[in-house]
Design an enzyme around this catalytic site. Structure first.
Site, PDB file in Angstrom:
ATOM      1  N   GLY A 129      -3.304  10.882   3.237  1.00 55.50           N
ATOM      2  CA  GLY A 129      -4.272  11.785   2.613  1.00 55.50           C
ATOM      3  C   GLY A 129      -3.547  12.965   2.008  1.00 55.50           C
ATOM      4  O   GLY A 129      -2.517  13.408   2.531  1.00 55.50           O
ATOM      5  N   LEU A 137      -5.941  14.443  12.671  1.00 52.15           N
ATOM      6  CA  LEU A 137      -6.585  15.762  12.617  1.00 52.15           C
ATOM      7  C   LEU A 137      -8.039  15.714  13.064  1.00 52.15           C
ATOM      8  O   LEU A 137      -8.626  16.732  13.407  1.00 52.15           O
ATOM      9  CB  LEU A 137      -6.495  16.348  11.188  1.00 52.15           C
ATOM     10  CG  LEU A 137      -5.304  17.274  10.946  1.00 52.15           C
ATOM     11  CD1 LEU A 137      -3.991  16.523  11.063  1.00 52.15           C
ATOM     12  CD2 LEU A 137      -5.396  17.962   9.602  1.00 52.15           C
ATOM     13  N   SER A 171     -17.235  26.431  15.078  1.00 46.69           N
ATOM     14  CA  SER A 171     -16.876  27.832  15.340  1.00 46.69           C
ATOM     15  C   SER A 171     -18.001  28.701  15.910  1.00 46.69           C
ATOM     16  O   SER A 171     -17.743  29.457  16.861  1.00 46.69           O
ATOM     17  CB  SER A 171     -16.323  28.484  14.067  1.00 46.69           C
ATOM     18  OG  SER A 171     -15.183  27.804  13.641  1.00 46.69           O
ATOM     19  N   GLY A 205      -5.286  16.000   0.669  1.00 47.28           N
ATOM     20  CA  GLY A 205      -6.299  16.999   0.349  1.00 47.28           C
ATOM     21  C   GLY A 205      -5.984  18.351   0.974  1.00 47.28           C
ATOM     22  O   GLY A 205      -4.822  18.713   1.165  1.00 47.28           O
ATOM     23  N   TYR A 253     -11.191  15.314  15.413  1.00 42.55           N
ATOM     24  CA  TYR A 253     -11.409  15.568  16.844  1.00 42.55           C
ATOM     25  C   TYR A 253     -12.721  14.956  17.343  1.00 42.55           C
ATOM     26  O   TYR A 253     -13.001  14.980  18.536  1.00 42.55           O
ATOM     27  CB  TYR A 253     -11.381  17.082  17.132  1.00 42.55           C
ATOM     28  CG  TYR A 253     -12.192  17.887  16.151  1.00 42.55           C
ATOM     29  CD1 TYR A 253     -13.545  18.093  16.315  1.00 42.55           C
ATOM     30  CD2 TYR A 253     -11.583  18.416  15.021  1.00 42.55           C
ATOM     31  CE1 TYR A 253     -14.288  18.804  15.407  1.00 42.55           C
ATOM     32  CE2 TYR A 253     -12.316  19.131  14.086  1.00 42.55           C
ATOM     33  CZ  TYR A 253     -13.668  19.326  14.288  1.00 42.55           C
ATOM     34  OH  TYR A 253     -14.402  20.029  13.364  1.00 42.55           O
ATOM     35  N   LYS A 289     -11.967  27.256   0.699  1.00 46.48           N
ATOM     36  CA  LYS A 289     -10.666  27.726   1.213  1.00 46.48           C
ATOM     37  C   LYS A 289      -9.747  28.213   0.092  1.00 46.48           C
ATOM     38  O   LYS A 289      -8.912  29.090   0.312  1.00 46.48           O
ATOM     39  CB  LYS A 289      -9.978  26.614   2.016  1.00 46.48           C
ATOM     40  CG  LYS A 289     -10.628  26.348   3.377  1.00 46.48           C
ATOM     41  CD  LYS A 289      -9.829  25.344   4.190  1.00 46.48           C
ATOM     42  CE  LYS A 289     -10.496  25.022   5.515  1.00 46.48           C
ATOM     43  NZ  LYS A 289      -9.706  24.136   6.361  1.00 46.48           N
ATOM     44  N   THR A 312       4.083  11.725   1.438  1.00 46.46           N
ATOM     45  CA  THR A 312       2.618  11.715   1.438  1.00 46.46           C
ATOM     46  C   THR A 312       2.078  10.407   0.860  1.00 46.46           C
ATOM     47  O   THR A 312       2.725   9.768   0.030  1.00 46.46           O
ATOM     48  CB  THR A 312       2.082  12.884   0.601  1.00 46.46           C
ATOM     49  OG1 THR A 312       2.727  12.861  -0.672  1.00 46.46           O
ATOM     50  CG2 THR A 312       2.335  14.211   1.264  1.00 46.46           C
ATOM     51  N   THR A 328     -14.495  27.655   5.390  1.00 44.61           N
ATOM     52  CA  THR A 328     -14.349  26.206   5.407  1.00 44.61           C
ATOM     53  C   THR A 328     -14.755  25.599   4.066  1.00 44.61           C
ATOM     54  O   THR A 328     -15.045  26.318   3.104  1.00 44.61           O
ATOM     55  CB  THR A 328     -15.101  25.592   6.620  1.00 44.61           C
ATOM     56  OG1 THR A 328     -14.745  24.213   6.719  1.00 44.61           O
ATOM     57  CG2 THR A 328     -16.610  25.708   6.488  1.00 44.61           C
ATOM     58  N   ASN A 344      -8.270  30.082   5.543  1.00 42.55           N
ATOM     59  CA  ASN A 344      -9.386  29.702   6.424  1.00 42.55           C
ATOM     60  C   ASN A 344      -9.770  30.820   7.382  1.00 42.55           C
ATOM     61  O   ASN A 344     -10.622  30.628   8.242  1.00 42.55           O
ATOM     62  CB  ASN A 344      -9.067  28.416   7.208  1.00 42.55           C
ATOM     63  CG  ASN A 344      -8.108  28.670   8.339  1.00 42.55           C
ATOM     64  OD1 ASN A 344      -7.220  29.512   8.229  1.00 42.55           O
ATOM     65  ND2 ASN A 344      -8.280  27.975   9.442  1.00 42.55           N
TER      66      ASN A 344
HETATM   67  P1  NAP Z   1     -10.744  16.388   2.304  1.00 39.73           P
HETATM   68  O1  NAP Z   1      -9.976  17.316   1.405  1.00 39.73           O
HETATM   69  O2  NAP Z   1     -12.154  16.049   1.954  1.00 39.73           O
HETATM   70  O3  NAP Z   1      -9.982  14.971   2.488  1.00 39.73           O
HETATM   71  C1  NAP Z   1      -8.615  14.875   2.675  1.00 39.73           C
HETATM   72  C2  NAP Z   1      -8.058  13.722   1.878  1.00 39.73           C
HETATM   73  O4  NAP Z   1      -8.389  12.494   2.486  1.00 39.73           O
HETATM   74  C3  NAP Z   1      -8.592  13.576   0.463  1.00 39.73           C
HETATM   75  O5  NAP Z   1      -8.002  14.524  -0.375  1.00 39.73           O
HETATM   76  C4  NAP Z   1      -8.247  12.146   0.156  1.00 39.73           C
HETATM   77  O6  NAP Z   1      -6.896  12.070  -0.299  1.00 39.73           O
HETATM   78  C5  NAP Z   1      -8.327  11.463   1.503  1.00 39.73           C
HETATM   79  N1  NAP Z   1      -9.543  10.664   1.607  1.00 39.73           N
HETATM   80  C6  NAP Z   1     -10.830  11.086   1.541  1.00 39.73           C
HETATM   81  N2  NAP Z   1     -11.669  10.050   1.657  1.00 39.73           N
HETATM   82  C7  NAP Z   1     -10.904   8.944   1.781  1.00 39.73           C
HETATM   83  C8  NAP Z   1     -11.179   7.562   1.912  1.00 39.73           C
HETATM   84  N3  NAP Z   1     -12.441   7.111   1.953  1.00 39.73           N
HETATM   85  N4  NAP Z   1     -10.141   6.710   2.014  1.00 39.73           N
HETATM   86  C9  NAP Z   1      -8.869   7.148   1.979  1.00 39.73           C
HETATM   87  N5  NAP Z   1      -8.544   8.449   1.837  1.00 39.73           N
HETATM   88  C10 NAP Z   1      -9.547   9.319   1.750  1.00 39.73           C
HETATM   89  O7  NAP Z   1     -10.797  16.962   3.755  1.00 39.73           O
HETATM   90  P2  NAP Z   1      -9.825  17.988   4.488  1.00 39.73           P
HETATM   91  O8  NAP Z   1     -10.416  19.332   4.441  1.00 39.73           O
HETATM   92  O9  NAP Z   1      -8.425  17.819   3.996  1.00 39.73           O
HETATM   93  O10 NAP Z   1      -9.970  17.472   5.999  1.00 39.73           O
HETATM   94  C11 NAP Z   1      -9.537  16.174   6.355  1.00 39.73           C
HETATM   95  C12 NAP Z   1      -9.821  15.890   7.819  1.00 39.73           C
HETATM   96  O11 NAP Z   1      -9.106  16.793   8.643  1.00 39.73           O
HETATM   97  C13 NAP Z   1     -11.300  16.040   8.202  1.00 39.73           C
HETATM   98  O12 NAP Z   1     -11.630  14.998   9.089  1.00 39.73           O
HETATM   99  C14 NAP Z   1     -11.335  17.370   8.921  1.00 39.73           C
HETATM  100  O13 NAP Z   1     -12.373  17.436   9.871  1.00 39.73           O
HETATM  101  C15 NAP Z   1      -9.973  17.378   9.579  1.00 39.73           C
HETATM  102  N6  NAP Z   1      -9.489  18.734   9.877  1.00 39.73           N
HETATM  103  C16 NAP Z   1      -9.237  19.037  11.176  1.00 39.73           C
HETATM  104  C17 NAP Z   1      -8.747  20.284  11.512  1.00 39.73           C
HETATM  105  C18 NAP Z   1      -8.461  20.607  12.942  1.00 39.73           C
HETATM  106  O14 NAP Z   1      -8.350  21.787  13.290  1.00 39.73           O
HETATM  107  N7  NAP Z   1      -8.299  19.620  13.798  1.00 39.73           N
HETATM  108  C19 NAP Z   1      -8.520  21.248  10.512  1.00 39.73           C
HETATM  109  C20 NAP Z   1      -8.777  20.904   9.181  1.00 39.73           C
HETATM  110  C21 NAP Z   1      -9.264  19.631   8.870  1.00 39.73           C
HETATM  111  P3  NAP Z   1      -6.509  11.210  -1.590  1.00 39.73           P
HETATM  112  O15 NAP Z   1      -7.637  11.412  -2.578  1.00 39.73           O
HETATM  113  O16 NAP Z   1      -5.232  11.857  -2.016  1.00 39.73           O
HETATM  114  O17 NAP Z   1      -6.374   9.812  -1.160  1.00 39.73           O
END
Ligand code: NAP
Length: 255
Positions: free
Chosen positions: A128, A206, A21, A130, A208, A69, A149, A65, A90
């Site tokens: 996932g 998600l 950002s 989260g 990039y 959040k 999910t 972030t 966010n």
């Molecule tokens: P997060 O809460 O840390 O992770 C999301 C979920 O992924 C966790 O709750 C977990 O779910 C699962 N996970 C984590 N590590 C794992 C592993 N080693 N193996 C399998 N599952 C795993 O992160 P988040 O904030 O939700 O973001 C997730 C991704 O989305 C990131 O890469 C972020 O950069 C991307 N994102 C992109 C945008 C965009 O605008 N493009 C916006 C937001 C986020 P479980 O514990 O339930 O398995």
């Protein structure tokens, strides 16, 4: 030389050294000759937000972030209905000293997915469970796409070891919300039976960075359509700008 900054925007979070950002908004402001500045404000604890605000009276908007959040919500005077339902904010607009929270990830996800949808894409599987998955679920509800999910724990509809080929064939829309495959861990991908993927599938990641994750590569090799998180990222940023400047508004409810 002293800068004459008439309004300021920023990002709060914990580890902000690689954040998208600040560069995105400062380049945008410079290109449009706007006397505005965007700054990263790493804070060790959300308790530090009031002091940050007191020391930056020119702040008109913030992005939020990981890991704040949800934790930021008690500090708001108002919240959009959507952000309240999801439980994640966010984007914050600061107006006359009051903080109004929104979730622009939902908009970014929904509007980046919408043009790709075909009549086949009637069932989605979210990998996932989260923070980002919350925005994806809200987006799918807005698009009237039923979803299930997948989580490593027992907190979702499926665990990964339950995903057999027949099940994957029944979900033409597969969405990766895990960080698996994100730089520098580019060799990783969610553990699903990729051999069940075909040309009816749309794989949305998600992530990039990199532009094409292993998850997307494996889907593409099976003939699936693919989409990375870059457009979602740009759309959520532009939506933040539109909310900060009042170009768009969303109904606000009390926190
Ligand atoms: P997060 O809460 O840390 O992770 C999301 C979920 O992924 C966790 O709750 C977990 O779910 C699962 N996970 C984590 N590590 C794992 C592993 N080693 N193996 C399998 N599952 C795993 O992160 P988040 O904030 O939700 O973001 C997730 C991704 O989305 C990131 O890469 C972020 O950069 C991307 N994102 C992109 C945008 C965009 O605008 N493009 C916006 C937001 C986020 P479980 O514990 O339930 O398995």
């Amino acid at each position: 030389m002293k800068q004459n900054i008439s309004a300021q925007f920023g990002l709060i979070g914990k580890a902000l050294t690689h954040s998208f950002s600040p560069r995105y908004f400062n380049e945008r402001f410079a290109a449009q000759h706007l006397n505005l500045h965007y700054q990263a404000f790493p804070i060790e604890s959300i308790d530090l937000l009031p002091a940050l605000l007191a020391g930056a009276p020119q702040l008109q908007g913030l992005n939020v972030t990981i890991p704040y959040k949800t934790a930021v919500i008690p500090y708001l005077q108002g919240i959009s209905e959507e952000a309240r339902n999801i439980g994640a904010v966010n984007c914050i607009r600061i107006l006359e000293g009051k903080l109004y929270g929104y979730n622009t990830d939902v908009y970014g996800f929904t509007e980046s997915l919408r043009p790709l949808l075909k009549k086949d894409h009637q069932q989605a599987l979210i990998l996932g469970n989260g923070g980002a998955a919350k925005a994806v679920k809200a987006g799918l509800r807005a698009l009237s796409i039923p979803f299930r999910t997948v989580s490593r724990s027992g907190t979702a509809d499926y665990t990964y070891d339950q995903l057999d080929a027949a099940l994957i064939a029944g979900y033409p829309l597969l969405i990766n919300t895990t960080p698996l495959g994100m730089f520098p861990d580019t060799a990783s991908a969610p553990a699903i039976p990729y051999e069940a993927i075909g040309s009816r599938h749309l794989l949305y990641d998600l992530i990039y960075n990199p532009a094409e994750t292993r998850f997307l590569q494996l889907g593409k090799a099976r003939g699936a359509a693919t989409k990375n998180g870059n457009e979602m990222l740009l759309l959520q940023a532009e939506r933040s700008w539109d909310l900060w400047t009042g170009i768009v508004s969303e109904p606000i409810v009390r926190v």
